[in-house]
Design a protein around this motif. Sequence first.
Motif, PDB file in Angstrom:
ATOM      1  N   ARG A 390       0.740  -1.252   0.039  1.00  0.00           N
ATOM      2  CA  ARG A 390      -0.038   0.225   0.094  1.00  0.00           C
ATOM      3  C   ARG A 390       0.960   1.217  -0.095  1.00  0.00           C
ATOM      4  O   ARG A 390       1.898   1.385   0.304  1.00  0.00           O
ATOM      5  CB  ARG A 390      -0.983   0.027   1.302  1.00  0.00           C
ATOM      6  N   PRO A 391       0.513   2.287  -0.573  1.00  0.00           N
ATOM      7  CA  PRO A 391       1.091   3.547  -0.269  1.00  0.00           C
ATOM      8  C   PRO A 391       1.750   4.089   0.997  1.00  0.00           C
ATOM      9  O   PRO A 391       2.899   4.394   1.177  1.00  0.00           O
ATOM     10  CB  PRO A 391       0.094   4.691  -0.997  1.00  0.00           C
ATOM     11  N   ILE A 489      17.269  -1.039  -6.313  1.00  0.00           N
ATOM     12  CA  ILE A 489      15.828  -1.117  -5.833  1.00  0.00           C
ATOM     13  C   ILE A 489      14.974   0.253  -6.525  1.00  0.00           C
ATOM     14  O   ILE A 489      15.419   1.195  -6.540  1.00  0.00           O
ATOM     15  CB  ILE A 489      16.026  -0.508  -4.391  1.00  0.00           C
ATOM     16  N   GLN A 490      13.810  -0.443  -7.095  1.00  0.00           N
ATOM     17  CA  GLN A 490      13.120   0.521  -7.881  1.00  0.00           C
ATOM     18  C   GLN A 490      11.739   0.880  -7.436  1.00  0.00           C
ATOM     19  O   GLN A 490      11.206  -0.290  -6.963  1.00  0.00           O
ATOM     20  CB  GLN A 490      13.105  -0.077  -9.432  1.00  0.00           C
ATOM     21  N   ILE A 491      11.139   2.016  -7.439  1.00  0.00           N
ATOM     22  CA  ILE A 491       9.716   2.172  -7.156  1.00  0.00           C
ATOM     23  C   ILE A 491       8.895   2.213  -8.211  1.00  0.00           C
ATOM     24  O   ILE A 491       9.415   2.892  -9.400  1.00  0.00           O
ATOM     25  CB  ILE A 491       9.690   3.442  -6.511  1.00  0.00           C
ATOM     26  N   ASP A 492       7.913   1.420  -8.415  1.00  0.00           N
ATOM     27  CA  ASP A 492       7.004   1.272  -9.668  1.00  0.00           C
ATOM     28  C   ASP A 492       5.412   1.730  -9.291  1.00  0.00           C
ATOM     29  O   ASP A 492       4.760   0.951  -8.315  1.00  0.00           O
ATOM     30  CB  ASP A 492       7.269   0.163 -10.193  1.00  0.00           C
ATOM     31  N   GLN A 493       4.969   2.966  -9.780  1.00  0.00           N
ATOM     32  CA  GLN A 493       3.660   3.179  -9.537  1.00  0.00           C
ATOM     33  C   GLN A 493       2.847   2.868 -10.684  1.00  0.00           C
ATOM     34  O   GLN A 493       1.656   3.673 -10.695  1.00  0.00           O
ATOM     35  CB  GLN A 493       3.694   4.744  -8.926  1.00  0.00           C
ATOM     36  N   MET A 494       3.348   2.562 -11.713  1.00  0.00           N
ATOM     37  CA  MET A 494       2.530   2.269 -12.950  1.00  0.00           C
ATOM     38  C   MET A 494       2.210   0.939 -13.564  1.00  0.00           C
ATOM     39  O   MET A 494       1.239   0.782 -14.050  1.00  0.00           O
ATOM     40  CB  MET A 494       3.573   2.786 -14.179  1.00  0.00           C
ATOM     41  N   LEU A 495       3.045  -0.180 -13.397  1.00  0.00           N
ATOM     42  CA  LEU A 495       2.596  -1.250 -14.027  1.00  0.00           C
ATOM     43  C   LEU A 495       1.482  -2.227 -12.992  1.00  0.00           C
ATOM     44  O   LEU A 495       1.011  -2.950 -13.898  1.00  0.00           O
ATOM     45  CB  LEU A 495       3.975  -2.226 -14.079  1.00  0.00           C
ATOM     46  N   ALA A 496       1.431  -1.756 -11.905  1.00  0.00           N
ATOM     47  CA  ALA A 496       0.242  -2.632 -11.353  1.00  0.00           C
ATOM     48  C   ALA A 496      -1.030  -2.330 -11.949  1.00  0.00           C
ATOM     49  O   ALA A 496      -1.893  -3.035 -12.243  1.00  0.00           O
ATOM     50  CB  ALA A 496       0.251  -2.009  -9.986  1.00  0.00           C
ATOM     51  N   GLU A 502      -4.890  -5.099  -8.264  1.00  0.00           N
ATOM     52  CA  GLU A 502      -5.721  -4.580  -7.406  1.00  0.00           C
ATOM     53  C   GLU A 502      -5.694  -5.341  -6.065  1.00  0.00           C
ATOM     54  O   GLU A 502      -5.237  -6.311  -5.751  1.00  0.00           O
ATOM     55  CB  GLU A 502      -7.035  -4.503  -7.916  1.00  0.00           C
ATOM     56  N   TYR A 503      -5.970  -4.218  -4.908  1.00  0.00           N
ATOM     57  CA  TYR A 503      -6.686  -5.082  -3.705  1.00  0.00           C
ATOM     58  C   TYR A 503      -7.556  -4.137  -3.012  1.00  0.00           C
ATOM     59  O   TYR A 503      -7.928  -3.142  -3.735  1.00  0.00           O
ATOM     60  CB  TYR A 503      -5.248  -4.797  -2.877  1.00  0.00           C
ATOM     61  N   THR A 504      -8.479  -4.585  -2.549  1.00  0.00           N
ATOM     62  CA  THR A 504      -9.473  -4.007  -1.784  1.00  0.00           C
ATOM     63  C   THR A 504      -8.997  -3.484  -0.620  1.00  0.00           C
ATOM     64  O   THR A 504      -8.749  -4.088   0.319  1.00  0.00           O
ATOM     65  CB  THR A 504     -10.604  -5.106  -1.443  1.00  0.00           C
ATOM     66  N   ASP A 505      -9.315  -1.900  -0.550  1.00  0.00           N
ATOM     67  CA  ASP A 505      -8.874  -1.436   0.740  1.00  0.00           C
ATOM     68  C   ASP A 505      -9.958  -1.145   1.815  1.00  0.00           C
ATOM     69  O   ASP A 505     -10.949  -1.803   1.571  1.00  0.00           O
ATOM     70  CB  ASP A 505      -8.631   0.360   0.383  1.00  0.00           C
ATOM     71  N   ASN A 512      -4.820   0.085  -6.817  1.00  0.00           N
ATOM     72  CA  ASN A 512      -3.222  -0.436  -7.510  1.00  0.00           C
ATOM     73  C   ASN A 512      -2.314  -0.312  -6.221  1.00  0.00           C
ATOM     74  O   ASN A 512      -2.175   0.579  -5.771  1.00  0.00           O
ATOM     75  CB  ASN A 512      -2.844   0.228  -8.767  1.00  0.00           C
ATOM     76  N   PRO A 513      -2.023  -1.563  -5.927  1.00  0.00           N
ATOM     77  CA  PRO A 513      -0.560  -1.563  -5.012  1.00  0.00           C
ATOM     78  C   PRO A 513       0.575  -0.656  -5.699  1.00  0.00           C
ATOM     79  O   PRO A 513       0.581  -0.446  -6.981  1.00  0.00           O
ATOM     80  CB  PRO A 513      -0.414  -3.101  -4.824  1.00  0.00           C
ATOM     81  N   TYR A 514       1.686  -0.219  -4.960  1.00  0.00           N
ATOM     82  CA  TYR A 514       2.900   0.255  -5.414  1.00  0.00           C
ATOM     83  C   TYR A 514       3.708  -0.923  -5.486  1.00  0.00           C
ATOM     84  O   TYR A 514       3.502  -1.878  -4.715  1.00  0.00           O
ATOM     85  CB  TYR A 514       3.348   1.217  -4.470  1.00  0.00           C
ATOM     86  N   ILE A 515       4.659  -1.086  -6.426  1.00  0.00           N
ATOM     87  CA  ILE A 515       5.637  -2.135  -6.502  1.00  0.00           C
ATOM     88  C   ILE A 515       6.918  -1.627  -6.217  1.00  0.00           C
ATOM     89  O   ILE A 515       7.448  -0.603  -6.808  1.00  0.00           O
ATOM     90  CB  ILE A 515       5.478  -2.705  -7.980  1.00  0.00           C
ATOM     91  N   ILE A 516       7.646  -2.566  -5.509  1.00  0.00           N
ATOM     92  CA  ILE A 516       9.119  -2.251  -5.206  1.00  0.00           C
ATOM     93  C   ILE A 516       9.763  -3.816  -6.158  1.00  0.00           C
ATOM     94  O   ILE A 516       9.669  -4.545  -5.736  1.00  0.00           O
ATOM     95  CB  ILE A 516       9.639  -2.283  -4.045  1.00  0.00           C
ATOM     96  N   HIS A 517      10.689  -3.293  -7.158  1.00  0.00           N
ATOM     97  CA  HIS A 517      11.617  -4.024  -7.570  1.00  0.00           C
ATOM     98  C   HIS A 517      12.876  -3.882  -6.885  1.00  0.00           C
ATOM     99  O   HIS A 517      13.283  -2.899  -6.791  1.00  0.00           O
ATOM    100  CB  HIS A 517      11.833  -3.709  -9.214  1.00  0.00           C
TER     101      HIS A 517
END
Length: 644
Positions: A390-391, A489-496, A502-505, A512-517
């Motif tokens: 989550r953000p 270490i990458q921050i990705d706010q787009m590919l999700a 998705e996740y239900t908040d 959409n979740p944030y992703i860390i690669h």
Amino acid sequence: MININLKGEIKAFESGISPMEIAKGIGMGLFKAACAAKIDNTVVDLRTPITEDCTLEILTFDDDEGKRAYWHSTSHILAQAVKRLYPDAQLAIGPAVDGGFYYDFGFSSPITEEDLPKIEAEMKKIIKENLSIERFELSGKEAEDALNGQIYKEELMAEHIAKGEAISFYKQGEFTDLCAGPHLASTGLIKAVKLTSITGAYWRGDSNKEMLTRIYGTAFPKQTMLEEHLTMLEEAKKRDHNKLGRELELFTTSSLIGQGLPILLPKGAKVVQILQRFVEDEEARRGWQLTKTPFMAKSDLYKLSGHWDHYRDGMFVLGDEEKDDEVMALRPMTCPFQYQAYLNKPRSYRDLPIRYDETSTLFRNEASGEMHGLIRVRQFTISEGHLMCRPDQLEDEFRKCLDLTTFMLQTLGLYEDVSYRFSQWDPNDREKYIGTPEQWDEAQGTMKTILDDLGLSYKIGVGEAAFYGPKLDIQIKNVHGKEDTLITIQIDQMLAKTFGMEYTDKDGEKKNPYIIHRTSIGCYERTLALLIEKYAGAFPLWLAPIQVKVLPIADRHHDEARKLQDSLMMAGLRVEVDDRSEKIGYKIREAQLEKVPYMLVLGDKDIENGTISVRHRKDGDLGAMTIEEFLTMATKEADTKEIR
């Protein structure tokens, strides 16, 4: 009058003043040491007129940009010397690189290592001539005439014209070269120069283009600095993993298999196996879940992720889209595969963060001129992971990812050798990236806040971001000074959103979740190469492929040597017996050359007393010990991963 910020102090100067004049006003020491200047983060020549308020920094050889101006100027001296000696030579490119410079030439007749002293002598003549180095701009026919039939320069000039860029030249004596600069003010400012090697290099790094001759060199403001550097280069040759790794039988290559596809021999494979087990166990302790995903996928997956549009040239594609119903490609990264694991079932905010890791075999179609030993290869294995959160969890999870990499680097003894680069997008090259400027501003702002809160010292790399997000690159240099990325270490706010992840908040809304690669230890092959060079092949005990050599003095001691080997192996040590009919001194020397940490000498007296004579590769003779005493010492050293 204009106002110039000099290290936080604002001073007024007349418009049109140059950095060189300002440096002279500050002091003759700075004036003599100055190599270039930085005006509002743009590196320029010292004679560049300043006409507006700005921040100014005078760059010397102590600054990275100062070194590059110094070395780039020396590359032009090399090119001038070559043109004097070989007038029909074609000039290609001559950049500054880590540790020095090179220049690529097209020669009508091949030259060899034996020709370098002659070229170097001509360079010293040019330096002694103290030629003024002058910058000027031309356009159209004048620019073409200045190139005088230099085919590689004409190709480069056409690209500059297509981009609407100014066509700048530098002239020193009779020599003129197409170049963006910056340069020193004169050739006489170079004090000590040495040409170090000669090799082949494809034009633009493309194996389909012609092979050129690349001459490497270096230069320094003092002869003593040059001598220290050359001594370091000799030490680097001894530690070069490409040489030492083969001598120690850690890896090999085969022309039948192909370039960039190394074979890990039993010893090298054992080191990588130890590393993989260590990494996977540590990641599991930190809440990462292991996945195993396919080595290839349909082009549909890569089209959805964006890799097909932004990375296809670096992929191995199986099939032809115009002929085949289904085109596959070997994976260059694991992220789109692990996204499918996330999509396996509906997710709630309570499920997050979800951390997936994988020891991933990846494939990248590196150019032949870029590959080097284990550092840059076409098939490699990486400690890859993707974290969905989550953000409100992003900052804490990013910190944990960085803490994991720090732990790995400290354990391996590489922590003091790395530097950090905050890799950002280039807003002037929009086609290279997905997403909107607002999304990039948000992602980069988030990462900057995290890095600054952590107090991390980093450089900014504009244009170095992944196509989907900014990243923290953990950089490291090999023994030759060439820098590569070890960990990201990458921050990705787009590919999700692209993948429908998705996740239900808490409020019942789909988000959409944030992703860390991230990687934790990076590419295992590259890490192995760096460890070979770091320790000159003498790995810490816990990583050594062979930890103990049992050395029986005579053939009659072989049975006891085998029993000792069995006892040590049952205790978890990796042991070999040298049962050759050789003198014990020879066996010890051989074990030393193999970089084995411990040698256990076994003779009549040892067997009679129930002891072993222990030698360490670094500390020498440690005296007689019981087997239990040795095991206590060795297992403690291995278990604590002591660096010795």
